[in-house]
Write a protein that holds these residues in place. Sequence first.
Motif, PDB file in Angstrom:
ATOM      1  N   GLU A  41      49.508  36.203 -15.356  1.00 28.29           N
ATOM      2  CA  GLU A  41      48.773  37.451 -15.535  1.00 28.29           C
ATOM      3  C   GLU A  41      49.074  38.093 -16.886  1.00 28.29           C
ATOM      4  OE1 GLU A  41      50.554  36.697 -12.900  1.00 28.29           O
ATOM      5  OE2 GLU A  41      49.017  36.410 -11.328  1.00 28.29           O
ATOM      6  N   ASP A  42      50.277  37.845 -17.424  1.00 27.95           N
ATOM      7  CA  ASP A  42      50.693  38.454 -18.695  1.00 27.95           C
ATOM      8  C   ASP A  42      50.611  37.478 -19.854  1.00 27.95           C
ATOM      9  OD1 ASP A  42      51.339  40.822 -17.304  1.00 27.95           O
ATOM     10  OD2 ASP A  42      53.293  39.996 -16.761  1.00 27.95           O
ATOM     11  N   ALA A  43      49.847  36.384 -19.679  1.00 28.66           N
ATOM     12  CA  ALA A  43      49.788  35.342 -20.705  1.00 28.66           C
ATOM     13  C   ALA A  43      49.331  35.910 -22.045  1.00 28.66           C
ATOM     14  CB  ALA A  43      48.851  34.222 -20.250  1.00 28.66           C
ATOM     15  N   LEU A  44      49.916  35.360 -23.131  1.00 28.85           N
ATOM     16  CA  LEU A  44      49.527  35.735 -24.494  1.00 28.85           C
ATOM     17  C   LEU A  44      48.208  35.044 -24.832  1.00 28.85           C
ATOM     18  CD1 LEU A  44      50.204  37.106 -27.197  1.00 28.85           C
ATOM     19  CD2 LEU A  44      51.440  35.012 -27.836  1.00 28.85           C
ATOM     20  N   ASN A  45      47.183  35.819 -25.167  1.00 28.87           N
ATOM     21  CA  ASN A  45      45.844  35.281 -25.434  1.00 28.87           C
ATOM     22  C   ASN A  45      45.766  34.792 -26.874  1.00 28.87           C
ATOM     23  OD1 ASN A  45      43.157  34.627 -25.549  1.00 28.87           O
ATOM     24  ND2 ASN A  45      42.469  36.496 -24.532  1.00 28.87           N
ATOM     25  N   LEU A  46      45.552  33.460 -27.030  1.00 32.09           N
ATOM     26  CA  LEU A  46      45.438  32.855 -28.363  1.00 32.09           C
ATOM     27  C   LEU A  46      43.993  32.793 -28.846  1.00 32.09           C
ATOM     28  CD1 LEU A  46      47.976  29.910 -27.922  1.00 32.09           C
ATOM     29  CD2 LEU A  46      48.401  32.206 -28.848  1.00 32.09           C
ATOM     30  N   ASP A  66      67.659  40.841 -21.354  1.00 34.20           N
ATOM     31  CA  ASP A  66      67.776  41.964 -20.420  1.00 34.20           C
ATOM     32  C   ASP A  66      68.367  41.511 -19.080  1.00 34.20           C
ATOM     33  OD1 ASP A  66      66.678  43.632 -22.338  1.00 34.20           O
ATOM     34  OD2 ASP A  66      64.615  43.294 -21.604  1.00 34.20           O
ATOM     35  N   GLY A  67      69.336  40.556 -19.166  1.00 40.43           N
ATOM     36  CA  GLY A  67      70.022  40.097 -17.958  1.00 40.43           C
ATOM     37  C   GLY A  67      69.232  39.102 -17.119  1.00 40.43           C
ATOM     38  N   LYS A  68      68.056  38.689 -17.566  1.00 35.28           N
ATOM     39  CA  LYS A  68      67.218  37.749 -16.793  1.00 35.28           C
ATOM     40  C   LYS A  68      66.868  36.551 -17.666  1.00 35.28           C
ATOM     41  CE  LYS A  68      62.952  37.517 -14.117  1.00 35.28           C
ATOM     42  NZ  LYS A  68      61.738  38.261 -13.651  1.00 35.28           N
ATOM     43  N   ARG A  69      66.979  35.331 -17.070  1.00 35.79           N
ATOM     44  CA  ARG A  69      66.727  34.111 -17.835  1.00 35.79           C
ATOM     45  C   ARG A  69      65.217  33.860 -17.963  1.00 35.79           C
ATOM     46  NH1 ARG A  69      66.891  28.308 -16.770  1.00 35.79           N
ATOM     47  NH2 ARG A  69      67.593  27.224 -18.649  1.00 35.79           N
ATOM     48  N   GLU A  70      64.775  33.590 -19.193  1.00 36.20           N
ATOM     49  CA  GLU A  70      63.356  33.348 -19.478  1.00 36.20           C
ATOM     50  C   GLU A  70      63.054  31.867 -19.228  1.00 36.20           C
ATOM     51  OE1 GLU A  70      62.286  33.852 -23.529  1.00 36.20           O
ATOM     52  OE2 GLU A  70      60.159  34.051 -23.106  1.00 36.20           O
ATOM     53  N   ARG A  71      62.378  31.548 -18.107  1.00 33.64           N
ATOM     54  CA  ARG A  71      62.117  30.170 -17.722  1.00 33.64           C
ATOM     55  C   ARG A  71      60.726  29.687 -18.134  1.00 33.64           C
ATOM     56  NH1 ARG A  71      65.795  28.386 -13.927  1.00 33.64           N
ATOM     57  NH2 ARG A  71      67.167  29.991 -13.071  1.00 33.64           N
ATOM     58  N   ASP A  72      59.728  30.576 -18.224  1.00 36.22           N
ATOM     59  CA  ASP A  72      58.338  30.173 -18.492  1.00 36.22           C
ATOM     60  C   ASP A  72      57.726  31.080 -19.553  1.00 36.22           C
ATOM     61  OD1 ASP A  72      57.822  28.207 -16.159  1.00 36.22           O
ATOM     62  OD2 ASP A  72      58.612  30.003 -15.163  1.00 36.22           O
ATOM     63  N   ASP A  73      56.908  30.473 -20.439  1.00 36.36           N
ATOM     64  CA  ASP A  73      56.032  31.211 -21.345  1.00 36.36           C
ATOM     65  C   ASP A  73      54.608  30.774 -21.084  1.00 36.36           C
ATOM     66  OD1 ASP A  73      58.114  32.549 -22.474  1.00 36.36           O
ATOM     67  OD2 ASP A  73      58.206  31.328 -24.294  1.00 36.36           O
ATOM     68  N   TYR A  74      53.663  31.736 -20.897  1.00 33.24           N
ATOM     69  CA  TYR A  74      52.259  31.431 -20.631  1.00 33.24           C
ATOM     70  C   TYR A  74      51.394  31.883 -21.807  1.00 33.24           C
ATOM     71  CZ  TYR A  74      53.225  30.383 -15.738  1.00 33.24           C
ATOM     72  OH  TYR A  74      53.682  29.820 -14.567  1.00 33.24           O
TER      73      TYR A  74
END
Length: 862
Positions: free
Chosen positions: A7-12, A31-39
């Motif tokens: 839902e928050d994907a970066l629009n290319l 911010d204390g949370k592991r970044e597992r996915d980029d959309y």
Amino acid sequence: MAYDTIEDALNLGVIELEPKETNDRIGFRQDGKRERDDYYKFTIDEESEFNLTLDNLEANANVQILDSDGSVLFRSNNPGRQAETINENLEPGDYFVRVLAVGRAQTDYRLSLSAAPKPIEEDDKAPGRSLGVLDSMSEPVVINDKIGFVRGDARDVNDFFNFSLNKDSDVSINLDQLTQNANIEILDADGETVLFQSMNPGRQEDSINGIFKAGDYVVRVFPHVAARTKYRLELKADEVLPPEELPGTQLGDLIGKEEPFVIVQDIGFGIGSQRNQRDFYTFEMSQDASFYAQMDELKAGANLLLHEYDPSRPKQLGSLLERVRAPGNRPRTISNFLEVGDYALVVGAQGRDRTDYRLELEAQINQSDYPTLGAAKDLGELGVRPINEKNNVGLLIGDRFRDQEDWFKFSISAEKNVDLVVDELRVNAANVEIYNSDGELIHKSERDGRNARKINDIFDPGDYYVRVFATGSGNTDYRLSLSAEEPISPVDIIDINALGESYSNFDNVGQAGSGVRNELDVYNFTLNDSSDINVTLDQFNQNINLELYQGFFDPDSRRGRPIAVSEERGRTPENIAEVLESGNYHLRVVPVGNAETRYRLAINSEVVGNGDGVVGVETTEVGSLDDRRNGEFKISDSIGFTDGGVRNSRDEYNFSLGVDSRLTLTLDELRMNANVAVFDSDGKMVMSGFNPGRADEFLNGELEAGDYQVQVFPVGAARTNYFLKMNAVPTEPKPPERPIVDPITGEDPDGTLETATDLGILDSNFKTPRDRIGFTEDGVRDLNDYYRFTLNEPQSLTILLDGMRQNADLELLNSDGRMIDSSNQGGNNTDIIAQNLDAGDYYLRVYPVGLAQTPYNVEFMF
């Protein structure tokens, strides 16, 4: 972290030929949370050859392309720090890229996306490459190509071809020689509407066969998902020809041919009345010889039939000799001995199936034992001492010809009682028949597993022939035993001696010979303990009764008061169930009137314990069925079990009817065999069910007001639970008698043969149109349907009445309206009449049982 969900994907934006790059990192904590996915979201404006690269990795990361719904379309999962790449064809639309860390990996990355409009080749778009006009005069069109591979920077996902038909044609299209899965479709001329498709899994061949109207068509070849494969596409068309007629393909004399006749053909193709449903192959046998035919390489169902054939009547098949049916595409084989003459082999379409087939025919002169009536082994005059012959039947001679049958001849100089036994069978694969000197079938044994086949009857002086023949596809050794002795004593006494748990015997009663009639069969037996016995008399075709007496039979004094009598009408089975003290007893089988019939007598006996009252019997007082809710009684119980040393050998249910009613009774949920019977207040059996094994029992009939008893009893040593249900519905008053006309057929339903529906001459299997019986229209009830048919020659005929929802029965009548045979199965079970009939006219009657209303079909099978 701002685009870690779809839902928050970066629009290319729109991806074009110039690559779009973005640099980021994955797997780190923020911010204390592991970044597992980029959309990332992107758009393709036109069908393009799309390229994605994920590189500059310091640890392992993977990448996926998702559709607009979030489903994964493509992925790259290279190990370690290797770059990830995806090269695919994409249709116009919105897509997502998902970059994901593997395990605990943390890495920077560079993502690059580009898209080049896909170059259009001749076969990439419909209508594609032209194949011209297909017809039966041209050779098949064969195309060798590949699909699913990357061509340049794009993947080839469609090959289109177009062709034309100048006339209605039988078109065959095959896609084969695949290394991975690919499929085919047939589209109309616009290249959009799918008419046919074949999508077999894996590397299986895809085929489309059908009748195509004259016009233009498009063929599409496409890979399954990411498959890449070479392929071979073959297209051919044949003009739709009218169905084949006799004499068909004429093969001449099969004797002496050096090689078998082999042909590859098809059946079931065509359209409407032009559909080819039968292929004919006519041939001659100039000598008695073994005949072999095999039909194989089928893709669907087809039948194989062998008929006699008269070349002077070239458009008509003779008598059916053999029919081979098998499920699906299994081979069909005929292996038999044929006498000198002409024959026709018929390949018939099975239902709506259509298929190619390969047919092979061969004949060979061989030395099988005694293959025909004319070559029968002469056993001479029969006497009291049995003549024994040991042989085998059903074995292959060579690699394909089968010893199908053995013939033996015997003679008797005076009227005698002939006893025939075929035993020592290894498997259930043989049966036996007796023919008279004119070659007419007069006796056929009962088939009963590996048990002996027996025929015992009175024969007039003369010559006779025995045929021992293979059944099914098996083979077996056998021993044939024949003897003859003077007939017939008025009383035939069988001494059973001490009665065990069960006894069974097949015999005949009522036969006459040498001026004496067998008017009584007697079975003497002894009970060593108090026992619950159940006697069944069945498998007779004329009316006989059953009586039980105290003591052994005394030939000098036949009188005496019976303990119990069963006097059912017609062919209804007789039954006696009693608890008897130890002692001597005898049973009498008594023919009614001029009855003369074969029968089976079966006795089941169970020792019962001592106690007050009738031991082993449980009685339930049901009361008036009229007073019960919906006139119904239901109970779950068991029978045959032992409790406290006493076996429960019978359950009794006493009930009454206040008014005339129709009683419906079911006994089901059986684990072993149990039977049921209904008795009136005089102890006479009025309804009964004796189905074998765990088969349900179903009784349905009209009863007058009064008291009745239902008895449930196990067969032999059976122990089983059961569910009993009884329902009584008051019968409607009978309408006043008046002349009525069947409103459905316009014929007299009360039985005048003059109004029968004429089916004409039956010379092949025939099924009447679906009809119905027992319904009321305009206040008039349809009570009888009559059919008239003619046989031009003697036939072994089986008649089926099926497709019913309620109970209807069947009768076969001769040309004078006299009943030859009948079938009275309960409920909606199929009624069957099987008879050997002479040439002539016959009638068939279909009628409802009680208030039944049901549709039905009648089928005649030769």
